[in-house]
Design a protein around this motif. Structure first.
Motif, PDB file in Angstrom:
ATOM      1  N   ASN A   4       2.100  -0.748   9.059  1.00  0.00           N
ATOM      2  CA  ASN A   4       3.438  -0.422   9.654  1.00  0.00           C
ATOM      3  C   ASN A   4       4.242   0.747   9.077  1.00  0.00           C
ATOM      4  O   ASN A   4       4.345   0.323   7.872  1.00  0.00           O
ATOM      5  CB  ASN A   4       4.413  -1.893   9.585  1.00  0.00           C
ATOM      6  N   GLN A   5       4.554   1.622   9.752  1.00  0.00           N
ATOM      7  CA  GLN A   5       5.159   3.031   9.058  1.00  0.00           C
ATOM      8  C   GLN A   5       6.352   2.364   8.284  1.00  0.00           C
ATOM      9  O   GLN A   5       7.348   1.820   8.698  1.00  0.00           O
ATOM     10  CB  GLN A   5       5.578   3.688  10.375  1.00  0.00           C
ATOM     11  N   GLY A   6       6.372   2.772   6.947  1.00  0.00           N
ATOM     12  CA  GLY A   6       7.420   2.574   6.105  1.00  0.00           C
ATOM     13  C   GLY A   6       7.339   1.287   5.456  1.00  0.00           C
ATOM     14  O   GLY A   6       8.301   0.884   4.400  1.00  0.00           O
ATOM     15  N   ARG A   7       6.736   0.420   5.838  1.00  0.00           N
ATOM     16  CA  ARG A   7       6.645  -0.873   5.371  1.00  0.00           C
ATOM     17  C   ARG A   7       5.597  -1.561   4.658  1.00  0.00           C
ATOM     18  O   ARG A   7       5.398  -2.445   3.999  1.00  0.00           O
ATOM     19  CB  ARG A   7       7.100  -2.202   6.548  1.00  0.00           C
TER      20      ARG A   7
END
Length: 245
Positions: free
Chosen positions: A70-73
């Motif tokens: 998950n992008q950024g997570r």
């Protein structure tokens, strides 16, 4: 932080040994679905390997559908959406024409030695017992699917005494909560047959009516077979659609 030892076969490439270690920790429930695993840098320090080795191990698990970035997570343990399987195949709509997931009700449970094809699919020794569930799925009170479900007794014995009304509408979260068994993937096959008397009674159709049968073998995160499910639905509700580009 104490460095962990990779326990897999030393003849395997390092990234593959790490992959199996991550997979084992997911399978054991240490890292649960919908939660993040440690970062690549943290895993590299924990196992004393290069970040590139961690990335390659994680990439294989992402490609296999066990993990999801998950992008950024971060990178999360993926929880598959098994209900979408039936929505692909059956026109499951309510009176208003809206797509809906049928409500499930377990109507029977017994401990039994399963048919040979089920034992083989679940990789069980001869005469090993299973928990056999019969389940009806309805939309606005109308039966749309009837199911036979077999679970290895050794892993699911906690279900033997639970009141039938306590079984949830979605069984896989119920397995996880009551037995600690996580379903990660499944293989399905489909065929068309005619309704026998038992199926016709359950679905409130005529004996001999065409039915679609979906056989599913569900597996844990370590690829251990955990469930064999046979679902039957009236062919009049069957719908197949695929987009080709």
């Amino acid at each position: 932080m104490k460095t962990r030892t990779l326990r897999a076969d030393e003849r395997l490439p390092l990234y593959q040994r790490l992959r199996e270690e991550i997979q084992a920790r997911i399978s054991s429930g240490e890292w649960k679905p919908d939660t993040p695993i440690p970062t690549e840098a943290e895993l590299a320090r924990e196992y004393g390997v290069a970040v590139g080795t961690v990335r390659k191990a994680v990439d294989t698990l992402v490609n296999d559908g066990l993990l999801q970035r998950n992008q950024g997570r971060g990178t999360f343990v993926r929880r598959p959406d098994f209900e979408s399987s039936f929505l692909r195949f059956f026109r499951q709509t309510n009176a208003a024409g809206e797509r809906t997931v049928p409500e499930g009700q377990v109507i029977e449970r017994r401990i039994a030695v399963p048919p040979g094809y089920v034992s083989d699919a679940l990789d069980l020794p001869p005469q090993a017992e299973t928990i056999h569930l019969k389940r009806i799925r309805r939309i606005e009170g109308i039966p749309t699917l009837c199911e036979d479900i077999w679970l290895p007794y050794s892993r699911f014995q906690a279900l033997a005494e639970i009141p039938l009304q306590s079984f949830g509408n979605l069984l896989y979260p119920f397995y996880e909560h009551e037995c600690g068994q996580l379903i990660a993937a499944a293989k399905e096959s489909l065929r068309v047959s005619c309704a026998d008397r038992q199926t016709a009674t359950a679905l409130e159709i005529t004996v001999g009516s065409p039915v679609v049968i979906i056989d599913r073998i569900a597996q844990g995160y370590d690829h251990t077979p955990l469930e064999y499910r046979r679902s039957r639905g009236g062919a009049s509700t069957f719908h197949y659609q695929i987009d080709i580009s």
